[in-house]
Scaffold this active site. Structure first.
Site, PDB file in Angstrom:
ATOM      1  N   CYS A  76      44.104  40.214  42.349  1.00 30.01           N
ATOM      2  CA  CYS A  76      44.850  41.275  41.652  1.00 30.01           C
ATOM      3  C   CYS A  76      45.883  41.913  42.593  1.00 30.01           C
ATOM      4  CB  CYS A  76      43.889  42.283  41.036  1.00 30.01           C
ATOM      5  SG  CYS A  76      44.673  43.311  39.778  1.00 30.01           S
ATOM      6  N   HIS A 115      41.027  38.614  37.546  1.00 27.31           N
ATOM      7  CA  HIS A 115      39.796  38.917  38.284  1.00 27.31           C
ATOM      8  C   HIS A 115      38.760  37.819  38.058  1.00 27.31           C
ATOM      9  CE1 HIS A 115      40.621  43.076  39.605  1.00 27.31           C
ATOM     10  NE2 HIS A 115      41.454  43.076  38.579  1.00 27.31           N
ATOM     11  N   GLU A 147      35.982  37.466  39.495  1.00 24.67           N
ATOM     12  CA  GLU A 147      34.633  38.058  39.554  1.00 24.67           C
ATOM     13  C   GLU A 147      34.278  38.772  38.258  1.00 24.67           C
ATOM     14  OE1 GLU A 147      37.335  39.402  40.599  1.00 24.67           O
ATOM     15  OE2 GLU A 147      37.211  41.582  40.805  1.00 24.67           O
TER      16      GLU A 147
END
Lengths: 210, 267
Positions: free
Chosen positions: A79, A186, A188
């Site tokens: 990001c 993202h 994750e």
């Protein structure tokens, strides 16, 4: 060992747990030497571009990125952790980025921002990061992005492997440039597809440096 | 232009389906028609279940009465972040930067604020400045009231008390202060299972330059498409999922057949 650079507040825990899923040791740290020598360094994104740079420079994150590139050690920016690799951003005028890429970060030209949610990608066929997951959706939250590389960037060796997405026009969703990788989304927070991407990256970390 | 670059020009953001879990003293609770709250299970297990069904995000609403009870919510967030790798929003009882910091560090991605922001609007500026607008959801409980210019009045305490602010002007102010998303809950529709308040969504969408989540009133599977057609970017629901009236994947299949772009259900 994978290090996650701690240079401000935010959700570092999801990245830590997602990396741990790959069966590798992972530690959140702001220690320079530890982050320099780790097999992989993950640079999360925290807050606005300018604020992120301030935190990054305090931890000498810019040096970390450049030294690790020189030593061909794997680094992954996420990001705003991707945006700081560019020269500057419309979000924080006057603040210099790390400047690995000469292009700049611009505001998304869409009626509704942030670009928030699950979106598709156009993955570069040369990509290793997206092996097995090039048709998946990933989770984005951002109002700024790199729209394109400048010709200076494109002339570089090795060639930059570029994955695109679109929201109010095309933008760069992921970069693989030698030992340096970055995603605007993202991983994750992108469910199984994101875990697979991080697993692909962790696997590449085990191979480096020579 | 090669095919890679050409297909990147297609805008394909998926609409989001978000289950909301009410959390009290470490457990998920559900309200049953005025007869109080019943235990609905372990929040981490339910979060994992909704994730497996294709939830695009999760929202925990902490309805704990005390600060002590609220501490257990941090543990739940931490445990959920171990298991579930989709965005997690936490709301309820957030009054300060320190509250936000604690939740983000535990593994939350966004926080939602409601009453505390109405009492002290500067809280919005402080959170946005410290953590970025993208972490901040403004939750607005609004009801119809023709005494107000936009016909929609802000309420507090779950809709039982009227605030003196107009919903439209409050949203405008919050956007100026830096919220990244609006969760618009219709007090009139909430609990009726008669559908989202489409008129409210249509009325407030044009002034909302950030993503808008519709909440309150989902009862039929067609309600979700109606809320999205009215202009919402995402739909939130609680009881229809908790009571397994339909699953998230059933909702997504319906949305897809109604022409919306969804994640899962064959992309």
């Amino acid at each position: 060992m994978i290090a996650i650079l701690d240079y401000g507040s935010g959700n570092l825990r999801s990245a830590e747990r997602a990396i741990a899923r790959s069966g590798v040791e992972v530690k959140v740290s702001s220690n320079f030497d530890f982050c320099l020598s780790a097999d992989g360094l993950l640079i999360p994104g925290v807050g606005a571009f300018g604020q992120c740079l301030t935190g990054l420079l305090e931890k000498r994150g810019d040096e970390l990125i450049k030294l690790r590139m020189a030593e061909e050690r794997k680094t992954l920016g996420i990001c705003v952790g991707m945006q700081i690799l560019f020269s500057e951003s419309e979000e924080s005028p006057g603040v210099a980025g790390v400047g690995i890429f000469k292009s700049s970060i611009k505001r998304l030209q869409a009626p509704i921002t942030p670009h928030m949610g699950w979106d598709t990608l156009s993955v570069d066929p040369q990509s290793k990061l997206f092996a097995g997951i090039s048709d998946q959706r990933f989770y984005f939250v951002h109002s700024y992005a790199a729209k394109e590389f400048l010709s200076e960037d494109l002339k570089r060796e090795p060639k930059i492997v570029t994955t695109m997405a679109s929201y109010g026009g095309p933008f760069i969703a992921a970069i693989e440039y030698g030992s340096l990788s970055a995603t605007q989304f993202h991983p994750e927070k992108s469910g199984n597809a994101g875990l697979k991407l991080l697993d692909n990256w962790v696997t590449s970390c085990k191979e480096s440096p020579r | 232009m090669d095919s890679t670059a050409a297909s990147a020009l297609i805008e394909s953001l998926a609409v989001r389906v978000i289950p909301c879990l009410d959390v009290k003293d470490g457990r998920v609770v559900k309200g049953v028609n005025f007869s109080g709250l019943i235990d609905a299970g372990d929040p981490v297990e339910l979060a994992a279940l909704y994730d497996a069904q294709g939830a695009d995000e999760l929202t925990f609403l902490d309805i704990s009465a005390s600060v002590d009870e609220r501490k257990t919510t941090i543990d739940i967030v931490r445990a959920t972040a171990e298991e579930v790798f989709i965005p997690l929003t936490v709301g309820g009882g957030i009054r300060s930067i320190a509250d936000v910091d604690e939740l983000l560090r535990a593994g939350a991605d966004k926080v939602s604020v409601n009453t505390a922001a109405l009492q002290r609007p500067e809280l919005i500026d402080e959170i946005a400045r410290t953590f970025g607008s993208q972490v901040l959801v403004l939750s607005v409980d609004a009801r119809r009231n023709d005494q107000f210019k936009s016909n929609f009045q802000v309420t507090t305490h779950g809709g039982s008390r009227g605030d003196d602010r107009d919903a439209k002007s409050w949203i405008k102010e919050a956007l100026d202060r830096g919220v990244g998303e609006i969760l618009l809950n219709s007090v009139d529709a909430d609990g009726t299972k008669e559908g989202y308040d489409e008129e409210m969504i249509r009325s407030l969408r044009p002034i909302t330059s950030v993503p808008l989540i519709a909440s309150g009133g989902a009862g039929k599977i067609s309600d979700f498409s109606s809320a999205l057609a009215a202009g919402a970017d995402a739909v939130l629901a609680a009881s229809v999922f908790h009571f397994a009236i339909f699953t998230i994947s059933e909702v997504k299949n319906q949305l897809k057949s109604d022409g919306f772009t969804v994640r899962g259900a064959g992309l």
